[in-house]
Design a protein around this motif. Structure first.
Motif, PDB file in Angstrom:
ATOM      1  N   ARG A  64       0.859  -1.187   0.000  1.00 50.22           N
ATOM      2  CA  ARG A  64       0.000   0.000   0.000  1.00 50.22           C
ATOM      3  C   ARG A  64       0.893   1.234   0.000  1.00 50.22           C
ATOM      4  NH1 ARG A  64      -4.956  -1.027  -1.513  1.00 50.22           N
ATOM      5  NH2 ARG A  64      -5.611   0.951  -0.550  1.00 50.22           N
ATOM      6  N   SER A  65       0.495   2.214  -0.757  1.00 47.56           N
ATOM      7  CA  SER A  65       1.266   3.459  -0.801  1.00 47.56           C
ATOM      8  C   SER A  65       0.969   4.303   0.435  1.00 47.56           C
ATOM      9  CB  SER A  65       0.924   4.250  -2.068  1.00 47.56           C
ATOM     10  OG  SER A  65      -0.342   4.881  -1.925  1.00 47.56           O
ATOM     11  N   ALA A  66       1.704   5.381   0.593  1.00 52.40           N
ATOM     12  CA  ALA A  66       1.502   6.276   1.733  1.00 52.40           C
ATOM     13  C   ALA A  66       0.113   6.900   1.721  1.00 52.40           C
ATOM     14  CB  ALA A  66       2.571   7.372   1.728  1.00 52.40           C
ATOM     15  N   ARG A  67      -0.498   6.971   0.537  1.00 52.48           N
ATOM     16  CA  ARG A  67      -1.844   7.554   0.411  1.00 52.48           C
ATOM     17  C   ARG A  67      -2.885   6.492   0.072  1.00 52.48           C
ATOM     18  NH1 ARG A  67       2.033  11.041  -0.942  1.00 52.48           N
ATOM     19  NH2 ARG A  67       1.882  13.192  -0.184  1.00 52.48           N
ATOM     20  N   ASN A  68      -2.585   5.254   0.482  1.00 48.77           N
ATOM     21  CA  ASN A  68      -3.524   4.132   0.393  1.00 48.77           C
ATOM     22  C   ASN A  68      -3.813   3.631  -1.020  1.00 48.77           C
ATOM     23  OD1 ASN A  68      -4.024   3.845   3.247  1.00 48.77           O
ATOM     24  ND2 ASN A  68      -5.206   5.745   3.122  1.00 48.77           N
ATOM     25  N   GLY A  69      -2.931   3.928  -1.963  1.00 46.63           N
ATOM     26  CA  GLY A  69      -3.048   3.337  -3.287  1.00 46.63           C
ATOM     27  C   GLY A  69      -2.445   1.950  -3.299  1.00 46.63           C
TER      28      GLY A  69
END
Length: 266
Positions: A64-69
């Motif tokens: 998961r990315s830092a922005r929830n992607g």
């Protein structure tokens, strides 16, 4: 001294003409020296088979990315952009490999598909994260999330268990060199003790190529294969960069340049 320079130059010119005339007189009468032939490129781009393996699946989307992607979305977006650039350069047999299902079964599916394809090269597209122990909490748009701004950069992995290890390593070095030429830095942390069980042997410290023998897409395939972590999406600044068309174009240009050089040198 400047007044004598024209005399010296004229003498050199005269001597050169005399020397040239003597060489010409020595050639057989009627003989014209042939223009050196340029060796044709060994690369037929239309026949070069390249698989762009999209890392992970919709069901098992990876990091998961830092922005929830999801990593899978990042991988697919970048792979499509690279595919378009390669095809526009004549590499018509460039194909995306998309697999479905849970994580581990999908890995064996893709290895089987790769081996059946008889591809000349496989590039597995991924985006990086960090071990859980490095994660910090933050809130993004009202949702709890995690980040780590400690590390950034791309990285390249090859497996010594792949029968085409040396060929894969050659391409990895070409791609790393192209990434470096674009001003991009590789992720140094994988060679550091702080990574614990995630630590890898650094094969090329100039361009960021690591050895990773446990990756199925590398170790279980019988064609040259490289896994490419294009950048860190858990790093907040780099996540934004990876979403930009500018960064994707830079990476695409690096891949295309490396594939051209690799194909021509075969």
């Amino acid at each position: 001294m400047w007044r004598h320079r024209p005399i010296i130059i004229s003498s050199i010119v005269i001597l050169s003409l005399v020397s040239l005339d003597a060489r010409y007189a020595a050639w057989p009468r009627g003989h014209i020296r042939a223009t050196p032939k340029i060796a044709p490129s060994k690369c037929d781009r239309s026949k070069f088979k390249l698989i762009l393996d999209v890392g992970h699946t919709a069901e098992a989307p990876g990091a998961r990315s830092a922005r929830n992607g999801s990593e899978f979305e990042f991988n697919l977006r970048l792979a499509k952009r690279i595919e378009d650039k390669l095809k526009s350069e004549g590499f018509a047999q460039t194909n995306l490999l998309l697999t479905e299902g849970p994580a581990r079964p999908s890995l064996f599916k893709r290895a089987t598909a790769i081996n059946s394809s008889k591809a000349d090269l496989v590039l597995s597209i991924h985006h990086d994260s960090v071990p859980d122990s490095f994660l910090e909490e933050w809130e993004f748009e009202g949702w709890k999330s995690h980040f780590s701004d400690r590390f950034s950069g791309y990285s390249l992995f090859v497996s010594h268990d792949n029968p085409k290890f040396w060929t894969g390593l050659r391409f990895a070095r070409l791609l790393g060199g192209r990434m470096k030429a674009q001003g991009l830095q590789y992720a140094h942390q994988y060679a550091q003790p702080v990574m614990g069980r995630y630590r890898r042997k650094l094969l090329d410290k100039k361009v960021g190529v690591y050895r990773y023998d446990q990756l199925i897409v590398l170790a279980r395939t019988r064609v040259p294969a490289v896994l490419f972590e294009a950048g860190s999406i858990i790093n907040r600044d780099e996540e934004l960069a990876m979403e930009s068309t500018e960064r994707q174009d830079m990476i695409g240009a690096a891949v295309v340049g490396a594939v051209k050089e690799f194909c021509a040198s075969r």
